[in-house]
Motif scaffolding. Structure first.
Motif, PDB file in Angstrom:
ATOM      1  N   UNK A   1       1.067  -1.085   0.197  1.00 57.24           N
ATOM      2  CA  UNK A   1      -0.047  -0.026   0.130  1.00 57.24           C
ATOM      3  C   UNK A   1       0.813   1.246   0.086  1.00 57.24           C
ATOM      4  N   UNK A   2       0.944   2.071  -1.172  1.00 57.30           N
ATOM      5  CA  UNK A   2       1.859   3.087  -1.047  1.00 57.30           C
ATOM      6  C   UNK A   2       1.727   4.107  -0.227  1.00 57.30           C
ATOM      7  N   UNK A   3       0.412   4.195   0.340  1.00 61.20           N
ATOM      8  CA  UNK A   3       0.161   5.363   1.452  1.00 61.20           C
ATOM      9  C   UNK A   3       0.513   4.657   2.875  1.00 61.20           C
ATOM     10  N   UNK A   4       0.526   3.472   2.989  1.00 58.08           N
ATOM     11  CA  UNK A   4       1.045   2.928   4.339  1.00 58.08           C
ATOM     12  C   UNK A   4       2.172   3.205   4.954  1.00 58.08           C
ATOM     13  N   UNK A   5       2.248   3.489   6.082  1.00 59.17           N
ATOM     14  CA  UNK A   5       3.544   4.325   6.652  1.00 59.17           C
ATOM     15  C   UNK A   5       4.440   2.987   7.043  1.00 59.17           C
ATOM     16  N   UNK A   6       3.820   1.783   7.367  1.00 57.48           N
ATOM     17  CA  UNK A   6       4.634   0.520   7.805  1.00 57.48           C
ATOM     18  C   UNK A   6       5.244   0.156   6.542  1.00 57.48           C
ATOM     19  N   UNK A   7       4.652   0.150   5.362  1.00 55.91           N
ATOM     20  CA  UNK A   7       5.139  -0.510   4.081  1.00 55.91           C
ATOM     21  C   UNK A   7       6.242   0.580   3.753  1.00 55.91           C
ATOM     22  N   UNK A   8       6.147   1.943   3.946  1.00 53.63           N
ATOM     23  CA  UNK A   8       7.158   3.018   3.388  1.00 53.63           C
ATOM     24  C   UNK A   8       8.517   2.491   4.537  1.00 53.63           C
ATOM     25  N   UNK A   9       8.215   2.471   5.710  1.00 51.78           N
ATOM     26  CA  UNK A   9       9.210   2.124   6.566  1.00 51.78           C
ATOM     27  C   UNK A   9      10.009   0.926   6.249  1.00 51.78           C
ATOM     28  N   UNK A  10       9.168  -0.155   5.925  1.00 54.35           N
ATOM     29  CA  UNK A  10       9.755  -1.478   5.586  1.00 54.35           C
ATOM     30  C   UNK A  10      10.586  -1.251   4.370  1.00 54.35           C
ATOM     31  N   UNK A  11      10.281  -0.546   3.390  1.00 60.45           N
ATOM     32  CA  UNK A  11      10.949  -0.146   2.290  1.00 60.45           C
ATOM     33  C   UNK A  11      12.146   0.411   2.280  1.00 60.45           C
ATOM     34  N   UNK A  12      12.222   1.608   3.235  1.00 61.25           N
ATOM     35  CA  UNK A  12      13.257   2.375   3.569  1.00 61.25           C
ATOM     36  C   UNK A  12      14.457   1.635   4.180  1.00 61.25           C
ATOM     37  N   UNK A  13      13.884   0.761   5.188  1.00 60.60           N
ATOM     38  CA  UNK A  13      14.779  -0.151   5.843  1.00 60.60           C
ATOM     39  C   UNK A  13      15.515  -1.205   5.126  1.00 60.60           C
ATOM     40  N   UNK A  14      14.638  -1.803   4.374  1.00 60.18           N
ATOM     41  CA  UNK A  14      15.081  -2.791   3.452  1.00 60.18           C
ATOM     42  C   UNK A  14      16.357  -2.198   2.527  1.00 60.18           C
TER      43      UNK A  14
ATOM     44  N   UNK B   1       7.392  -5.325  13.499  1.00 57.92           N
ATOM     45  CA  UNK B   1       7.305  -4.808  12.404  1.00 57.92           C
ATOM     46  C   UNK B   1       5.794  -5.157  11.529  1.00 57.92           C
ATOM     47  N   UNK B   2       5.344  -6.527  11.841  1.00 60.80           N
ATOM     48  CA  UNK B   2       3.949  -6.744  11.374  1.00 60.80           C
ATOM     49  C   UNK B   2       2.605  -6.237  12.147  1.00 60.80           C
ATOM     50  N   UNK B   3       2.888  -5.525  13.311  1.00 62.51           N
ATOM     51  CA  UNK B   3       1.874  -4.838  14.048  1.00 62.51           C
ATOM     52  C   UNK B   3       1.678  -5.399  15.127  1.00 62.51           C
ATOM     53  N   UNK B   4       2.484  -6.104  15.899  1.00 63.52           N
ATOM     54  CA  UNK B   4       2.203  -6.654  17.382  1.00 63.52           C
ATOM     55  C   UNK B   4       2.348  -5.368  18.312  1.00 63.52           C
ATOM     56  N   UNK B   5       1.241  -5.642  19.144  1.00 63.56           N
ATOM     57  CA  UNK B   5       1.001  -4.665  20.254  1.00 63.56           C
ATOM     58  C   UNK B   5       0.078  -3.283  19.781  1.00 63.56           C
ATOM     59  N   UNK B   6       0.094  -3.274  18.367  1.00 60.30           N
ATOM     60  CA  UNK B   6      -0.602  -2.100  17.976  1.00 60.30           C
ATOM     61  C   UNK B   6      -1.876  -2.311  17.155  1.00 60.30           C
ATOM     62  N   UNK B   7      -1.582  -3.389  15.808  1.00 64.54           N
ATOM     63  CA  UNK B   7      -2.697  -3.371  15.070  1.00 64.54           C
ATOM     64  C   UNK B   7      -3.087  -5.123  15.025  1.00 64.54           C
ATOM     65  N   UNK B   8      -2.355  -5.676  15.887  1.00 67.27           N
ATOM     66  CA  UNK B   8      -2.370  -7.208  15.697  1.00 67.27           C
ATOM     67  C   UNK B   8      -2.218  -7.787  17.268  1.00 67.27           C
ATOM     68  N   UNK B   9      -3.027  -8.811  17.555  1.00 66.41           N
ATOM     69  CA  UNK B   9      -2.587  -9.465  18.830  1.00 66.41           C
ATOM     70  C   UNK B   9      -1.766 -10.474  18.492  1.00 66.41           C
ATOM     71  N   UNK B  10      -1.269 -11.364  19.402  1.00 62.92           N
ATOM     72  CA  UNK B  10      -0.476 -12.703  19.253  1.00 62.92           C
ATOM     73  C   UNK B  10      -0.946 -13.842  18.183  1.00 62.92           C
ATOM     74  N   UNK B  11      -2.116 -14.041  18.262  1.00 64.55           N
ATOM     75  CA  UNK B  11      -2.413 -14.960  17.181  1.00 64.55           C
ATOM     76  C   UNK B  11      -2.334 -14.245  15.895  1.00 64.55           C
ATOM     77  N   UNK B  12      -2.939 -13.218  15.694  1.00 61.21           N
ATOM     78  CA  UNK B  12      -2.835 -12.322  14.434  1.00 61.21           C
ATOM     79  C   UNK B  12      -1.385 -12.360  13.853  1.00 61.21           C
ATOM     80  N   UNK B  13      -0.469 -11.983  14.718  1.00 66.99           N
ATOM     81  CA  UNK B  13       0.873 -11.778  14.492  1.00 66.99           C
ATOM     82  C   UNK B  13       1.529 -13.058  13.927  1.00 66.99           C
ATOM     83  N   UNK B  14       1.160 -14.172  14.757  1.00 71.46           N
ATOM     84  CA  UNK B  14       1.670 -15.584  14.396  1.00 71.46           C
ATOM     85  C   UNK B  14       1.273 -15.796  12.872  1.00 71.46           C
TER      86      UNK B  14
END
Length: 323
Positions: free
Chosen positions: A100-113, A161-174
């Motif tokens: 998602x070009x507007x996602x801040x997470x995806x932008x961070x992932x690209x910049x870091x990678x 990075x995939x959103x644990x503690x913010x957008x996902x619980x542990x089951x969703x993160x796994x």
């Protein structure tokens, strides 16, 4: 740099990345779920910091006394990293990979990678010599501490990075990371694949040697000197397998591949293994990355973790008994 300083620097660097990952996810959560833009400025600060880091890397490369192919690679990679700050560039990239070009997470992932292999190439402008390595006091304890610290921190970065503690619980993160329980049959299958990968590596090495393409002797000697404490002990060989399976697989096959795809993820995987320069070994790692990417897509990240661990342990064991 002594052992303690290296570990402290490693922890500090990853702690900053983990914080950025948490904040980027927090921004996306507030925008997508709560419908507010209160955290947007945080993401802009992070992106500004990346812009400064890329510009600093370019400046250092231009001022470096030594000029080689990696100097050009550093500058080009930094320009690529800077271009990712432009929304239009990310929109174009979104047509090729599921981001998602507007996602801040995806932008961070690209910049870091892009930034991580860029800094790796920066260190190769003046590579470590065998004489410098031989002067260091490389011990099993220091090497084990470094490899485990790095991979545990990579695992934490992947989870956050995939959103644990913010957008996902542990089951969703796994589930997002592709961590599923294997059956005994799948476990044995993963071991069998690891054996095939060892044979593939052996075959590729023979082919490259016959073609007159072999590893640079200086690179081989430096690598052997740095890794000798690990490959000369059982705990070291096991750690090479287990630590890499934990950290590298969670980052590359777990977190990045679902967004970046197999090809781009495998290229990044290979580049981050080019510690001492691009070589035939880099191509071998790239091929193995494609293979593990396929099995991640077909089965799970847990499956590739077993492959990775078994492969590294098998290679380490063979090197120990047949140096």
């Amino acid at each position: 740099m002594n052992d303690y300083t290296e570990i402290i620097f490693l922890i500090a660097s990853f702690a900053l990345l983990i914080l950025f990952a948490y904040l980027a996810n927090k921004v996306d959560y507030t925008v997508q779920v709560k419908g507010t833009n209160g955290w947007n400025s945080v993401s802009h600060v992070i992106q500004a910091l990346y812009a400064c880091m890329y510009l600093l890397v370019i400046l250092i490369a231009l001022l470096a006394k030594v000029k080689n192919i990696y100097t050009i690679a550093v500058i080009l990679a930094s320009i690529l990293g800077l271009s990712l700050l432009i929304p239009a560039v990310r929109k174009g990239l979104a047509k090729m990979i599921p981001i998602n070009p507007n996602s801040h997470v995806h932008t961070f992932a690209l910049l870091t990678s892009v930034f991580i292999p860029t800094t790796l190439f920066q260190s190769l402008i003046m590579p470590t010599s065998l004489a410098e390595v031989q002067q260091e006091n490389i011990t099993l304890v220091s090497t084990l501490s470094s490899i485990w610290a790095q991979n545990i921190l990579c695992a934490v970065l992947a989870v956050m990075g995939v959103g644990y503690l913010t957008r996902r619980n542990w089951q969703q993160t796994r589930e997002r990371l592709g961590l599923y329980r294997l059956t005994f049959k799948q476990f044995l299958g993963a071991i069998a694949v690891a054996v095939l990968f060892v044979l593939l590596q052996w075959g590729l090495t023979i082919v490259f040697t016959q073609l007159g393409l072999s590893e640079e002797q200086e690179v081989l000697k430096v690598n052997e000197a740095l890794m000798a404490p690990l490959f000369n002990s059982a705990i070291g060989i096991i750690s090479i397998g287990l630590a890499a399976a934990l950290g590298e697989e969670l980052v590359f096959r777990g977190a990045l591949q679902p967004r970046f795809g197999i090809i781009l993820t495998s290229i990044l995987f290979a580049l981050t293994h080019a510690n001492y320069g691009l070589s035939i070994g880099t191509i071998v790692v790239l091929v193995l990355g494609f293979g593990m990417g396929y099995f991640r897509k077909r089965y799970s990240t847990t499956y590739t973790m077993v492959i990775h661990a078994a492969y590294n342990i098998l290679v380490g064991t063979l090197d120990y008994f047949f140096p």
